[in-house]
Scaffold this motif. Sequence first.
Motif, mmCIF file in Angstrom:
data_model
loop_
_atom_site.group_PDB
_atom_site.id
_atom_site.type_symbol
_atom_site.label_atom_id
_atom_site.label_comp_id
_atom_site.label_asym_id
_atom_site.label_seq_id
_atom_site.Cartn_x
_atom_site.Cartn_y
_atom_site.Cartn_z
ATOM 1 N N LEU A 7 -6.443 -2.566 0.658
ATOM 2 C CA LEU A 7 -5.538 -1.527 1.131
ATOM 3 C C LEU A 7 -4.691 -0.905 0.014
ATOM 4 C CD1 LEU A 7 -5.437 -0.497 3.979
ATOM 5 C CD2 LEU A 7 -3.385 -1.850 4.348
ATOM 6 N N PRO A 8 -4.079 -1.708 -0.881
ATOM 7 C CA PRO A 8 -3.283 -1.095 -1.964
ATOM 8 C C PRO A 8 -4.114 -0.208 -2.875
ATOM 9 C CG PRO A 8 -2.747 -3.404 -1.748
ATOM 10 C CD PRO A 8 -3.927 -3.171 -0.862
ATOM 11 N N GLY A 26 0.741 6.210 -6.900
ATOM 12 C CA GLY A 26 -0.405 7.069 -7.186
ATOM 13 C C GLY A 26 -0.032 8.533 -7.150
ATOM 14 N N PHE A 27 0.828 8.875 -6.196
ATOM 15 C CA PHE A 27 1.281 10.258 -6.107
ATOM 16 C C PHE A 27 2.007 10.674 -7.384
ATOM 17 C CE2 PHE A 27 4.410 13.451 -4.734
ATOM 18 C CZ PHE A 27 3.538 14.402 -4.240
ATOM 19 N N PHE A 46 3.497 -8.221 -7.128
ATOM 20 C CA PHE A 46 2.234 -8.939 -7.005
ATOM 21 C C PHE A 46 2.381 -10.380 -7.505
ATOM 22 C CE2 PHE A 46 -2.311 -9.551 -8.398
ATOM 23 C CZ PHE A 46 -2.799 -9.635 -7.100
ATOM 24 N N THR A 81 2.136 1.603 -3.435
ATOM 25 C CA THR A 81 1.102 2.054 -4.380
ATOM 26 C C THR A 81 0.730 3.516 -4.132
ATOM 27 O OG1 THR A 81 -0.548 1.094 -2.939
ATOM 28 C CG2 THR A 81 -0.001 -0.154 -4.899
ATOM 29 N N THR A 82 0.817 3.950 -2.861
ATOM 30 C CA THR A 82 0.534 5.368 -2.590
ATOM 31 C C THR A 82 1.557 6.250 -3.301
ATOM 32 O OG1 THR A 82 -0.222 4.670 -0.423
ATOM 33 C CG2 THR A 82 0.041 7.021 -0.768
ATOM 34 N N MET A 112 -7.566 -7.072 1.107
ATOM 35 C CA MET A 112 -6.660 -6.748 -0.003
ATOM 36 C C MET A 112 -7.036 -5.449 -0.688
ATOM 37 S SD MET A 112 -4.022 -8.647 -1.092
ATOM 38 C CE MET A 112 -3.335 -8.246 0.460
ATOM 39 N N SER A 147 0.831 -1.205 0.000
ATOM 40 C CA SER A 147 0.000 0.000 0.000
ATOM 41 C C SER A 147 0.861 1.247 0.000
ATOM 42 C CB SER A 147 -0.900 0.032 1.211
ATOM 43 O OG SER A 147 -1.612 -1.162 1.279
ATOM 44 N N LEU A 164 -5.504 7.284 -2.751
ATOM 45 C CA LEU A 164 -5.018 8.337 -1.853
ATOM 46 C C LEU A 164 -3.840 9.073 -2.493
ATOM 47 C CD1 LEU A 164 -5.527 9.229 1.178
ATOM 48 C CD2 LEU A 164 -3.446 7.956 1.669
ATOM 49 N N GLY A 165 -2.949 8.288 -3.103
ATOM 50 C CA GLY A 165 -1.788 8.875 -3.753
ATOM 51 C C GLY A 165 -2.183 9.801 -4.879
ATOM 52 N N GLY A 215 -4.647 2.890 -1.198
ATOM 53 C CA GLY A 215 -3.366 3.598 -1.247
ATOM 54 C C GLY A 215 -3.180 4.337 -2.551
ATOM 55 N N ILE A 216 -3.480 3.653 -3.651
ATOM 56 C CA ILE A 216 -3.254 4.267 -4.969
ATOM 57 C C ILE A 216 -4.192 5.465 -5.152
ATOM 58 C CG2 ILE A 216 -4.802 3.038 -6.576
ATOM 59 C CD1 ILE A 216 -2.375 2.514 -8.287
#
Lengths: 240, 123
Positions: free
Chosen positions: B3-4, A20-21, B45, A16-17, B1, A13, B10-11, B7-8
């Motif tokens: 969470l990622p 994504g950023f 993954f 991936t954050t 699962m 996560s 949020l990013g 996360g993405i």
Amino acid sequence: MIKPKWKFAFTFSIITTIFGFMLGVQYRSIEEPDERDTRDMWELREDLKREQKLQVELLEEIRKYDQMQREMEKNESPEKALKDTLEELKAKAGLTEVKGEGVVLTVEPLFDSNLLGKPIQPISPELLKRLINEVNSYEAKEISINGYRVVNTTVIRDINGITKIDGNSLNTYPIEIKILSNDAEKLYSKINGSALKDDFAIDNLKLTVSAPQKQLIIPPYEKSIRIQNMAPLKDEKEGN
Amino acid sequence: MWLPVIGILLGIILGLYSNIQIPDEYSNYLSIAILAALDTLFGGFRAYLQNSYDELVFVSGFFFNILLAASLAFLGVHLGVDLYLVAMFAFGVRLFQNIAVIRRILIAKWNSGRNTHKKKSNF
């Protein structure tokens, strides 16, 4: 003890954050600007011309300062160079007397107050400002109104019904406006060809333009120029 | 699962609202870095599905690949050779391979799940 699966999800996560950023930043960076450029060919051409003119001016300025620097380096006494610079800046700010060719404008009432049957209004600050802007656009170099030099900080405004220039009243006619220019001939014909006379006539005023004169004297600015929001540059390197 | 995925998202939101703008000449580097990151993500993954996941390898691979890709692109700009194509190609091919493997593993899992289900229902 954290389960391996949760550990994996947690690390994944975070990664991936970050991913994504990066995506978000990239999207923001490549997205089209909100305002579309809708200038047509002529507008673009004009803008280009303006920028080119600006470039030429900047280059001239660079050359001037380069030369100044060279002179300063060449000169044994930096004192003289500094004095020269001071004189030059004073002349630029309008603190010295200037001689040159130019025209004299005279503002008088168009009709007598007896004829109109009501008192003649003093010249309005708006009209005077308009005149100054207009002649500035005709490449006027120095301007004085009734012997009061117009500089960058000159204030023209209405105080209790009387138009004042830097605190000096302009309530008696005729008002004499001296304008210096590099090409007085051109200035003369441009003022004559403009709508200024009509603008003055609306306020019941007559604007007369004298023939171009070779020797006009414009007095210096008499008061001290107050600068409130300026400070010397700290970094000396940038000062050059 | 989930969470990622959170996360993405949020990013992306952070990125969109962060007011950071990369100048035009550097956006190439960022795009190639994104490709490298994507490749590493899918690689991680896949490794997880194949039970060969190692956290250190994954995290270091993520940052190292990004740096490598960006520096390759940088080198390419200075040498006058489009070296970023190398990174594009390498990561592109690996991306497809990884996704193919992930797909197979998922299909295999799904099939085996269905078979056991059938077997159970036969009894």
